[in-house]
Design a protein around this motif. Sequence first.
Motif, PDB file in Angstrom:
ATOM      1  N   MET A   1       0.840  -1.165   0.000  1.00 35.92           N
ATOM      2  CA  MET A   1       0.000   0.000   0.000  1.00 35.92           C
ATOM      3  C   MET A   1       0.892   1.237   0.000  1.00 35.92           C
ATOM      4  SD  MET A   1      -2.776   1.215   2.892  1.00 35.92           S
ATOM      5  CE  MET A   1      -1.708   1.029   4.297  1.00 35.92           C
ATOM      6  N   THR A   2       0.615   2.140  -0.911  1.00 40.75           N
ATOM      7  CA  THR A   2       1.336   3.391  -0.961  1.00 40.75           C
ATOM      8  C   THR A   2       0.403   4.511  -0.533  1.00 40.75           C
ATOM      9  OG1 THR A   2       2.702   2.582  -2.771  1.00 40.75           O
ATOM     10  CG2 THR A   2       2.620   4.958  -2.446  1.00 40.75           C
ATOM     11  N   LEU A   3       0.776   5.201   0.511  1.00 42.69           N
ATOM     12  CA  LEU A   3      -0.028   6.315   0.984  1.00 42.69           C
ATOM     13  C   LEU A   3       0.478   7.608   0.371  1.00 42.69           C
ATOM     14  CD1 LEU A   3      -0.459   5.598   4.798  1.00 42.69           C
ATOM     15  CD2 LEU A   3      -2.099   5.234   2.960  1.00 42.69           C
ATOM     16  N   ARG A   4      -0.459   8.399  -0.086  1.00 44.73           N
ATOM     17  CA  ARG A   4      -0.131   9.727  -0.598  1.00 44.73           C
ATOM     18  C   ARG A   4      -0.435  10.733   0.506  1.00 44.73           C
ATOM     19  NH1 ARG A   4      -3.157  12.472  -5.754  1.00 44.73           N
ATOM     20  NH2 ARG A   4      -2.471  14.607  -5.359  1.00 44.73           N
ATOM     21  N   PHE A   5       0.586  11.378   1.006  1.00 44.98           N
ATOM     22  CA  PHE A   5       0.420  12.382   2.049  1.00 44.98           C
ATOM     23  C   PHE A   5      -0.339  13.560   1.466  1.00 44.98           C
ATOM     24  CE2 PHE A   5       1.939  16.393   3.839  1.00 44.98           C
ATOM     25  CZ  PHE A   5       1.650  16.210   5.182  1.00 44.98           C
ATOM     26  N   ILE A   6      -1.400  13.982   2.159  1.00 46.36           N
ATOM     27  CA  ILE A   6      -2.167  15.146   1.721  1.00 46.36           C
ATOM     28  C   ILE A   6      -1.855  16.350   2.600  1.00 46.36           C
ATOM     29  CG2 ILE A   6      -4.468  16.113   1.344  1.00 46.36           C
ATOM     30  CD1 ILE A   6      -3.747  13.916  -0.677  1.00 46.36           C
ATOM     31  N   GLY A   7      -1.924  16.181   3.907  1.00 52.82           N
ATOM     32  CA  GLY A   7      -1.630  17.315   4.769  1.00 52.82           C
ATOM     33  C   GLY A   7      -1.685  16.955   6.232  1.00 52.82           C
ATOM     34  N   ILE A   8      -1.082  17.829   7.023  1.00 61.42           N
ATOM     35  CA  ILE A   8      -1.003  17.642   8.470  1.00 61.42           C
ATOM     36  C   ILE A   8      -1.616  18.871   9.140  1.00 61.42           C
ATOM     37  CG2 ILE A   8       1.303  18.665   8.675  1.00 61.42           C
ATOM     38  CD1 ILE A   8       1.949  16.432  10.714  1.00 61.42           C
ATOM     39  N   ASP A   9      -2.105  18.702  10.324  1.00 60.48           N
ATOM     40  CA  ASP A   9      -2.666  19.792  11.108  1.00 60.48           C
ATOM     41  C   ASP A   9      -1.692  20.966  11.090  1.00 60.48           C
ATOM     42  OD1 ASP A   9      -3.655  21.517  13.046  1.00 60.48           O
ATOM     43  OD2 ASP A   9      -3.835  19.997  14.602  1.00 60.48           O
ATOM     44  N   ASP A  15       3.480  16.285  18.911  1.00 60.24           N
ATOM     45  CA  ASP A  15       2.828  15.272  19.734  1.00 60.24           C
ATOM     46  C   ASP A  15       1.368  15.089  19.326  1.00 60.24           C
ATOM     47  OD1 ASP A  15       5.048  14.671  21.306  1.00 60.24           O
ATOM     48  OD2 ASP A  15       4.625  16.303  22.696  1.00 60.24           O
ATOM     49  N   HIS A  16       0.804  16.101  18.731  1.00 58.26           N
ATOM     50  CA  HIS A  16      -0.606  16.085  18.329  1.00 58.26           C
ATOM     51  C   HIS A  16      -0.649  16.471  16.860  1.00 58.26           C
ATOM     52  CE1 HIS A  16      -0.566  16.957  22.674  1.00 58.26           C
ATOM     53  NE2 HIS A  16      -1.522  16.044  22.674  1.00 58.26           N
ATOM     54  N   CYS A  17      -0.642  15.459  16.000  1.00 59.84           N
ATOM     55  CA  CYS A  17      -0.484  15.766  14.578  1.00 59.84           C
ATOM     56  C   CYS A  17      -1.474  15.010  13.702  1.00 59.84           C
ATOM     57  CB  CYS A  17       0.945  15.495  14.131  1.00 59.84           C
ATOM     58  SG  CYS A  17       1.585  13.878  14.604  1.00 59.84           S
TER      59      CYS A  17
END
Length: 83
Positions: A1-9, A15-17
């Motif tokens: 499985m390849t995950l495509r990163f879209i975005g982070i908080d 610690d909270h992401c």
Amino acid sequence: MTLRFIGIDPDTDKDHCPTVFLDEERGEFVIQGWKADGALEDQVRAAGVLPDHETVVRVPMRMVHIMREACDAADAHVQRADR
């Protein structure tokens, strides 16, 4: 499985992401978020079924633009696959 990163908080503090990914191979969104507490899970169960193989996560509303980006990316992928 390849995950495509879209975005982070955007307000992450390492610690909270909460993070949003797109798994184009499986056609799924992958959401990393904060674990729901028992009270929130109870509210979800009151609204419907929460099977044992599923969980509830929370992501902040400030990530709405990231969720939209994930939806747009998924839509573009589906359109490419339909050609």
